[in-house]
Scaffold this motif. Structure first.
Motif, PDB file in Angstrom:
ATOM      1  N   LEU A   1       0.824  -1.195   0.000  1.00  0.00           N
ATOM      2  CA  LEU A   1       0.000   0.000   0.000  1.00  0.00           C
ATOM      3  C   LEU A   1       0.868   1.258   0.000  1.00  0.00           C
ATOM      4  O   LEU A   1       0.541   2.252  -0.641  1.00  0.00           O
ATOM      5  CB  LEU A   1      -0.932   0.005   1.212  1.00  0.00           C
ATOM      6  N   PHE A   2       2.008   1.202   0.687  1.00  0.00           N
ATOM      7  CA  PHE A   2       2.902   2.349   0.738  1.00  0.00           C
ATOM      8  C   PHE A   2       3.705   2.521  -0.549  1.00  0.00           C
ATOM      9  O   PHE A   2       4.301   3.582  -0.769  1.00  0.00           O
ATOM     10  CB  PHE A   2       3.859   2.243   1.921  1.00  0.00           C
ATOM     11  N   SER A   3       3.746   1.499  -1.392  1.00  0.00           N
ATOM     12  CA  SER A   3       4.488   1.638  -2.640  1.00  0.00           C
ATOM     13  C   SER A   3       3.726   2.478  -3.664  1.00  0.00           C
ATOM     14  O   SER A   3       4.336   3.056  -4.568  1.00  0.00           O
ATOM     15  CB  SER A   3       4.809   0.263  -3.231  1.00  0.00           C
ATOM     16  N   LEU A   4       2.417   2.568  -3.534  1.00  0.00           N
ATOM     17  CA  LEU A   4       1.611   3.324  -4.486  1.00  0.00           C
ATOM     18  C   LEU A   4       1.985   4.810  -4.553  1.00  0.00           C
ATOM     19  O   LEU A   4       2.176   5.343  -5.650  1.00  0.00           O
ATOM     20  CB  LEU A   4       0.123   3.148  -4.183  1.00  0.00           C
ATOM     21  N   PRO A   5       2.139   5.525  -3.432  1.00  0.00           N
ATOM     22  CA  PRO A   5       2.551   6.934  -3.546  1.00  0.00           C
ATOM     23  C   PRO A   5       3.934   7.104  -4.183  1.00  0.00           C
ATOM     24  O   PRO A   5       4.166   8.080  -4.899  1.00  0.00           O
ATOM     25  CB  PRO A   5       2.569   7.436  -2.104  1.00  0.00           C
ATOM     26  N   TYR A   6       4.832   6.156  -3.948  1.00  0.00           N
ATOM     27  CA  TYR A   6       6.150   6.245  -4.568  1.00  0.00           C
ATOM     28  C   TYR A   6       6.067   6.061  -6.084  1.00  0.00           C
ATOM     29  O   TYR A   6       6.786   6.732  -6.824  1.00  0.00           O
ATOM     30  CB  TYR A   6       7.106   5.223  -3.952  1.00  0.00           C
ATOM     31  N   PHE A   7       5.208   5.156  -6.544  1.00  0.00           N
ATOM     32  CA  PHE A   7       4.998   5.006  -7.982  1.00  0.00           C
ATOM     33  C   PHE A   7       4.417   6.288  -8.582  1.00  0.00           C
ATOM     34  O   PHE A   7       4.848   6.744  -9.636  1.00  0.00           O
ATOM     35  CB  PHE A   7       4.062   3.838  -8.292  1.00  0.00           C
ATOM     36  N   ILE A   8       3.453   6.876  -7.901  1.00  0.00           N
ATOM     37  CA  ILE A   8       2.833   8.108  -8.407  1.00  0.00           C
ATOM     38  C   ILE A   8       3.856   9.239  -8.458  1.00  0.00           C
ATOM     39  O   ILE A   8       3.938   9.968  -9.458  1.00  0.00           O
ATOM     40  CB  ILE A   8       1.621   8.483  -7.539  1.00  0.00           C
ATOM     41  N   LEU A   9       4.656   9.382  -7.414  1.00  0.00           N
ATOM     42  CA  LEU A   9       5.693  10.422  -7.422  1.00  0.00           C
ATOM     43  C   LEU A   9       6.747  10.151  -8.492  1.00  0.00           C
ATOM     44  O   LEU A   9       7.260  11.090  -9.112  1.00  0.00           O
ATOM     45  CB  LEU A   9       6.347  10.523  -6.049  1.00  0.00           C
ATOM     46  N   GLY A  10       7.080   8.887  -8.713  1.00  0.00           N
ATOM     47  CA  GLY A  10       8.038   8.550  -9.760  1.00  0.00           C
ATOM     48  C   GLY A  10       7.536   8.954 -11.132  1.00  0.00           C
ATOM     49  O   GLY A  10       8.280   9.518 -11.939  1.00  0.00           O
TER      50      GLY A  10
END
Length: 59
Positions: free
Chosen positions: A7-16
């Motif tokens: 679940l925490f990987s989703l914001p990192y993908f969006i920021l990437g």
């Protein structure tokens, strides 16, 4: 309540993706300027963090 790393990987993908888009838009004459390289480095960091969180084993 357990926090799931996926679940925490989703914001990192969006920021990437956001930093990648901004890096592409910041290219004017050449790719070798500080802004483009910094944004690409931030995108690479975010994608690597997202992948690391996404593929962590469950306990």
């Amino acid at each position: 309540m357990t926090r799931h790393p996926r679940l925490f990987s989703l914001p990192y993908f969006i920021l990437g993706f956001l930093f990648t888009y901004l890096a592409i838009e910041s290219v004017h004459e050449t790719i070798w300027n500080v802004t483009t390289i910094a944004l690409a480095a931030l995108a690479a960091f975010d994608f690597s963090t997202a992948l690391r969180l996404f593929f962590t084993p469950r306990r």
